[in-house]
Design a protein around this motif. Sequence first.
Motif, PDB file in Angstrom:
ATOM      1  N   LEU A  41       3.321   7.838  -0.028  1.00 55.45           N
ATOM      2  CA  LEU A  41       1.862   7.909  -0.052  1.00 55.45           C
ATOM      3  C   LEU A  41       1.301   6.538   0.276  1.00 55.45           C
ATOM      4  O   LEU A  41       1.630   5.550  -0.393  1.00 55.45           O
ATOM      5  N   TYR A  42       0.465   6.482   1.314  1.00 59.52           N
ATOM      6  CA  TYR A  42      -0.277   5.264   1.621  1.00 59.52           C
ATOM      7  C   TYR A  42      -1.600   5.300   0.867  1.00 59.52           C
ATOM      8  O   TYR A  42      -2.310   6.319   0.884  1.00 59.52           O
ATOM      9  N   VAL A  43      -1.939   4.187   0.218  1.00 60.53           N
ATOM     10  CA  VAL A  43      -3.214   4.051  -0.481  1.00 60.53           C
ATOM     11  C   VAL A  43      -3.876   2.769   0.003  1.00 60.53           C
ATOM     12  O   VAL A  43      -3.331   1.677  -0.159  1.00 60.53           O
ATOM     13  N   SER A  65       0.811  -1.223   0.000  1.00 63.87           N
ATOM     14  CA  SER A  65       0.000   0.000   0.000  1.00 63.87           C
ATOM     15  C   SER A  65       0.841   1.269   0.000  1.00 63.87           C
ATOM     16  O   SER A  65       0.293   2.368   0.080  1.00 63.87           O
ATOM     17  N   VAL A 112      -3.389  11.572  -5.805  1.00 62.63           N
ATOM     18  CA  VAL A 112      -4.761  11.192  -5.477  1.00 62.63           C
ATOM     19  C   VAL A 112      -5.766  12.085  -6.195  1.00 62.63           C
ATOM     20  O   VAL A 112      -6.695  11.598  -6.865  1.00 62.63           O
ATOM     21  N   TYR A 163       1.818   4.032  -8.726  1.00 63.94           N
ATOM     22  CA  TYR A 163       1.753   5.491  -8.734  1.00 63.94           C
ATOM     23  C   TYR A 163       3.134   6.147  -8.757  1.00 63.94           C
ATOM     24  O   TYR A 163       3.220   7.379  -8.734  1.00 63.94           O
ATOM     25  N   LEU A 214      -8.596  11.755   2.518  1.00 64.80           N
ATOM     26  CA  LEU A 214      -7.182  11.989   2.213  1.00 64.80           C
ATOM     27  C   LEU A 214      -6.572  12.817   3.339  1.00 64.80           C
ATOM     28  O   LEU A 214      -7.068  13.899   3.652  1.00 64.80           O
ATOM     29  N   ALA A 273       0.553  -0.304  -4.734  1.00 67.32           N
ATOM     30  CA  ALA A 273       0.562   1.155  -4.843  1.00 67.32           C
ATOM     31  C   ALA A 273       1.794   1.666  -5.572  1.00 67.32           C
ATOM     32  O   ALA A 273       1.848   2.846  -5.935  1.00 67.32           O
ATOM     33  N   ASP A 327      -8.198   6.558   3.717  1.00 68.05           N
ATOM     34  CA  ASP A 327      -7.983   5.992   2.385  1.00 68.05           C
ATOM     35  C   ASP A 327      -6.614   6.354   1.825  1.00 68.05           C
ATOM     36  O   ASP A 327      -5.999   5.536   1.120  1.00 68.05           O
ATOM     37  N   PHE A 328      -6.151   7.563   2.149  1.00 73.22           N
ATOM     38  CA  PHE A 328      -4.861   8.036   1.642  1.00 73.22           C
ATOM     39  C   PHE A 328      -4.147   8.813   2.746  1.00 73.22           C
ATOM     40  O   PHE A 328      -4.782   9.573   3.487  1.00 73.22           O
ATOM     41  N   TYR A 329      -2.844   8.623   2.816  1.00 76.25           N
ATOM     42  CA  TYR A 329      -2.051   9.351   3.813  1.00 76.25           C
ATOM     43  C   TYR A 329      -0.734   9.723   3.140  1.00 76.25           C
ATOM     44  O   TYR A 329       0.068   8.850   2.769  1.00 76.25           O
ATOM     45  N   SER A 330      -0.519  11.017   2.958  1.00 76.35           N
ATOM     46  CA  SER A 330       0.660  11.502   2.251  1.00 76.35           C
ATOM     47  C   SER A 330       1.635  12.137   3.233  1.00 76.35           C
ATOM     48  O   SER A 330       1.229  12.909   4.114  1.00 76.35           O
TER      49      SER A 330
END
Length: 383
Positions: free
Chosen positions: A224-226, A77, A91, A265, A185, A262, A205-208
Amino acid sequence: MAHVDNVRRHFAAVRTSTYLNTGTFGALPDVAMERMQQVVEIQFREGRLNGYFSQLAGVRDQVREQIAYLLHAPVSSIALTDSTTNGINIVVWGMLWHKGDEIVYTDIEHQGGMVPLFVQKQRQGVILKRVEVSRNPDETITRLRAALSPRTRLVVCSHISYETGQRLPVEQIAQVAHEAGALCLVDGAQGAGAEWFDVTASRVDFYSLPGQKWLCGPDGVGALYVHPDAMAHVELTYAGSASLRREHPHVQNGYLLPDESARRYEDTFVALTNWVGWLESLRFIRVQVGWDYAFSRIHGLSGTLLDQLLDVPGAEVVTPRDSRAGIVSFRLKDVPSERIVSDAHERGILIRSIPHRNLVRVSTGFYNAEDDISRLLNVIKRS
């Protein structure tokens, strides 16, 4: 020797100044600097052909593993980026927007998180709704619920405010977003490396996140976590050889097979020196410092500073004591924040201001000492 004294031996910057601005740039440990120098020296002597790409791929894999450990996430992820803003753009640009779709964001977001949203408003006709953050988490959630509608597709929030140091109720925000059918996000610029955060349990859902702040890496690195379920909502935009499945690297007749993780990306392979440096910093914090120690140290020092500021005449602390990590922000009555920062810099104390709110922002890192707090307070009391 106390553990903090041993840790400080590895950070030249904290010995030559009172380093209280980790929220802008973390200090670089000697092991990272030395490894980066070694890599540059080898490239200078031998060129960048012999095994460069295989070494780069291996180092990046190890960085993903370190970030996955930090965030309690599966390695699959984690995508590597060059900054928090880069991850946010991945994202926002990867989602398919229609005119009238909504993005809800908070009023404490950094420009790096807001500008990608503003572009979607201008180019795609997306409607932006801003929610005011309260010191009371329940009130923030109430305001968020009121802003959501069936057209809301994405909720954007910071883990920790770069202005005030307030930790937002991210877990509740993600839950409320999902109840409304939206994705969440999170801008983790001031959270990743400042406190434990479990992205899986939080259900974001997303962590940047960036590498150069609390994670003590060089410039130009981030992640980036997805969430696995969220990947279906984010198409490829920028893409390249790094985006492809490793077992099927060739592209023919206009078709490609993106990586199943992930990693799809990621669009390019660059900057071995930077990735090597960040890997060494992450290893150092995890093994030599210890994440538990780092987080408790950061939290404890910020609490010490906050408590002592309450005794300073005219000081208004805006950071909530029970919702904080490593940033403490305050203002002094009738004193411009820039003057306090300037006075501190003249004495070798590195802090920053948030001019539009007349705030002084202090970031206490795990390598700071109690004496650092005392020196800063002496300057504040003379201002």
